[in-house]
Design an enzyme around this catalytic site. Structure first.
Site, PDB file in Angstrom:
ATOM      1  N   ALA A  28       6.122   4.077  10.571  1.00 46.83           N
ATOM      2  CA  ALA A  28       4.918   4.787  11.003  1.00 46.83           C
ATOM      3  C   ALA A  28       4.810   6.126  10.276  1.00 46.83           C
ATOM      4  O   ALA A  28       3.718   6.579   9.942  1.00 46.83           O
ATOM      5  CB  ALA A  28       4.940   5.020  12.511  1.00 46.83           C
ATOM      6  N   TYR A  86       5.050   7.070   7.055  1.00 47.18           N
ATOM      7  CA  TYR A  86       5.085   6.312   5.796  1.00 47.18           C
ATOM      8  C   TYR A  86       6.270   6.650   4.890  1.00 47.18           C
ATOM      9  O   TYR A  86       6.884   5.767   4.303  1.00 47.18           O
ATOM     10  CB  TYR A  86       3.793   6.556   5.007  1.00 47.18           C
ATOM     11  CG  TYR A  86       2.598   5.807   5.513  1.00 47.18           C
ATOM     12  CD1 TYR A  86       2.540   5.298   6.808  1.00 47.18           C
ATOM     13  CD2 TYR A  86       1.489   5.606   4.700  1.00 47.18           C
ATOM     14  CE1 TYR A  86       1.413   4.615   7.261  1.00 47.18           C
ATOM     15  CE2 TYR A  86       0.360   4.929   5.149  1.00 47.18           C
ATOM     16  CZ  TYR A  86       0.328   4.428   6.425  1.00 47.18           C
ATOM     17  OH  TYR A  86      -0.773   3.758   6.870  1.00 47.18           O
ATOM     18  N   CYS A 117      11.812   0.466   0.128  1.00 49.59           N
ATOM     19  CA  CYS A 117      11.277  -0.596  -0.723  1.00 49.59           C
ATOM     20  C   CYS A 117      12.213  -1.821  -0.735  1.00 49.59           C
ATOM     21  O   CYS A 117      13.395  -1.720  -0.408  1.00 49.59           O
ATOM     22  CB  CYS A 117      11.141  -0.108  -2.161  1.00 49.59           C
ATOM     23  SG  CYS A 117       9.889   1.155  -2.410  1.00 49.59           S
ATOM     24  N   GLU A 168      13.459  -3.400  -3.341  1.00 48.33           N
ATOM     25  CA  GLU A 168      14.539  -3.284  -4.319  1.00 48.33           C
ATOM     26  C   GLU A 168      15.703  -2.477  -3.758  1.00 48.33           C
ATOM     27  O   GLU A 168      16.869  -2.832  -3.935  1.00 48.33           O
ATOM     28  CB  GLU A 168      14.034  -2.594  -5.598  1.00 48.33           C
ATOM     29  CG  GLU A 168      12.873  -3.300  -6.289  1.00 48.33           C
ATOM     30  CD  GLU A 168      11.515  -2.784  -5.820  1.00 48.33           C
ATOM     31  OE1 GLU A 168      11.336  -2.593  -4.595  1.00 48.33           O
ATOM     32  OE2 GLU A 168      10.632  -2.587  -6.671  1.00 48.33           O
TER      33      GLU A 168
END
Ligand SMILES: [Zn+2]
Ligand SMILES: [Zn+2]
Ligand SMILES: [Zn+2]
Ligand SMILES: [Zn+2]
Lengths: 154, 154, 154, 154
Positions: free
Chosen positions: D58, D60, D65, D67
């Site tokens: 939430a 951000y 990610c 990877e």
């Protein structure tokens, strides 16, 4: 403020001044964990300069680099188009280069602007954001058509 | 600048002014992904105010929150002791609260200072950094004696 | 796998085992910069255990904590509801506590689950995510009604 | 596990299998904010495969990610040397590329290994970490001689 015309290359004097300001900014580095001081000076299209330094945290991964500090500072004052950023450290053996996170943060505001990697003696190497982050992932990629659209299942 | 005495509680007027500045800073939010604007205004012990907004990135996790922008800005100008920070958003149903990352970033500079959580109408709720991040992990924890010391094997 | 009934409190044996697994995970810590090893062991609602350690980076702020490693691991295998997480470090003077970033990462998956803060001797302190991150910012906050809706100006 | 000889280039079959696994991993993406699914599959020198997906938050900027999830997973199981990583998304117009943060996270474990950028149809483009992050900042840079050594003033 630095006086500089539109899309012309920066004058030697401007570059020198920008590097000097990145070195000054380095003095404020809050780097008690790495002891690695970094400074940055960002030149906006309007010829305003915003400086930054690294700001570390006891939880190492929550710190912020000098370059990101300078850019966030400019954005928070209403400037979002940039001509160049100069980066300074205390390492004299090589030109200091930005981390991948900062390259991505720069790229948000365009690929075609300049990054001056410097040494403590003021010498520098110029690269573009695009050269530092080839085949980059940018804002437009998020909106490309997808072969599979997700409903919000949450 | 805001005039305010040392360790006294902030006057109502100062709090009002700080919240107003956090609302102004919100206007610069670069939040094209979340569309969730946040602004912050940080009051240093010297009564200087530094503002910040969120600065997002196409790679969502590389963005920076408003609170961290304001603090990094202050540090990069040489200010590292703070009295209070005010936070503003566009949500009127509840007082906007900082994320855990920002609480940790605040805590680096002390646990005993104030965070004003506000609503768009200017009403606010005061909490300390320590209340927002109880039993926190801080700078001193890194240097506590360890039962097992690691050699650098790399 | 750890056998454990639904929403019952964890048995002493299960807690002991979870802490042991967090201590084992600590051995894989890639912490060449901080030399501060952390391990975590996460118990899902399905009684699967996922372990994690800190993974640092030369750019300090791009590392990942042990707790976030364990959670990302579980999510990437399809598990998104959790009963508890145990955290271990080499510090014996105090119970190791998660950073604010990890508290926020935990909170994404609910506020009402348990965090076991441990010492190298296996003793521990139990807190909930909500106790560690009071008045938290969560997923639902992003969708609250806003007094001002932003058009995408970019 | 994928059978593959030491420093030989990967066989077509292995590449195909690695991409397939990155596409499978994508299905677990927790991307309720971006709705942009990413999967990754990492091949270690020992021919073990670790998969990852994006895990958003939430807040951000606290997400991880695909990877980085895959790499942290491998490290937490004791694997720190890698042959290749494959990345998958739902975008068919271009080969998906890693963000700068992930390039830096990869580079921690060497510059000379392969990244397979793929499309949903399984076609791919191979680049090395070094090509994706030229003149990178790496672990050794932190230990270079500095012209000015900082005492810990804190
Ligand atoms: Zn950086
Ligand atoms: Zn935040
Ligand atoms: Zn953490
Ligand atoms: Zn990434």
């Amino acid at each position: 403020n630095i006086k500089e015309q539109g899309s012309q290359p920066l004058s030697q004097e401007t570059v020198k001044e920008l590097i000097k300001q990145s070195q000054e900014a380095k003095k404020h580095a809050y780097c008690r964990y790495s002891k690695f001081r970094v400074g940055a000076a960002l030149l906006t299209n309007e010829n305003r300069v915003f400086t930054g330094c690294n700001v570390e945290n006891a939880c190492y991964n929550l710190g912020i680099c000098a370059e990101r500090t300078a850019i966030a500072k400019a954005v928070s004052e209403g400037y979002i188009t940039f001509k160049a950023i100069a980066i300074a450290s205390d390492v004299s053996e090589k030109f200091i280069t930005p981390c991948g996170g900062c390259r991505q943060f720069m790229r948000e505001f365009g690929s075609d602007w300049d990054v001056y990697l410097s040494k403590p003696d003021g010498s520098c190497l110029k690269m573009t954001v695009d050269e530092l982050l080839p085949v980059s992932f940018g804002p437009e990629d998020l909106y490309m058509e997808k072969v599979f659209d997700i409903d919000n299942k949450y």
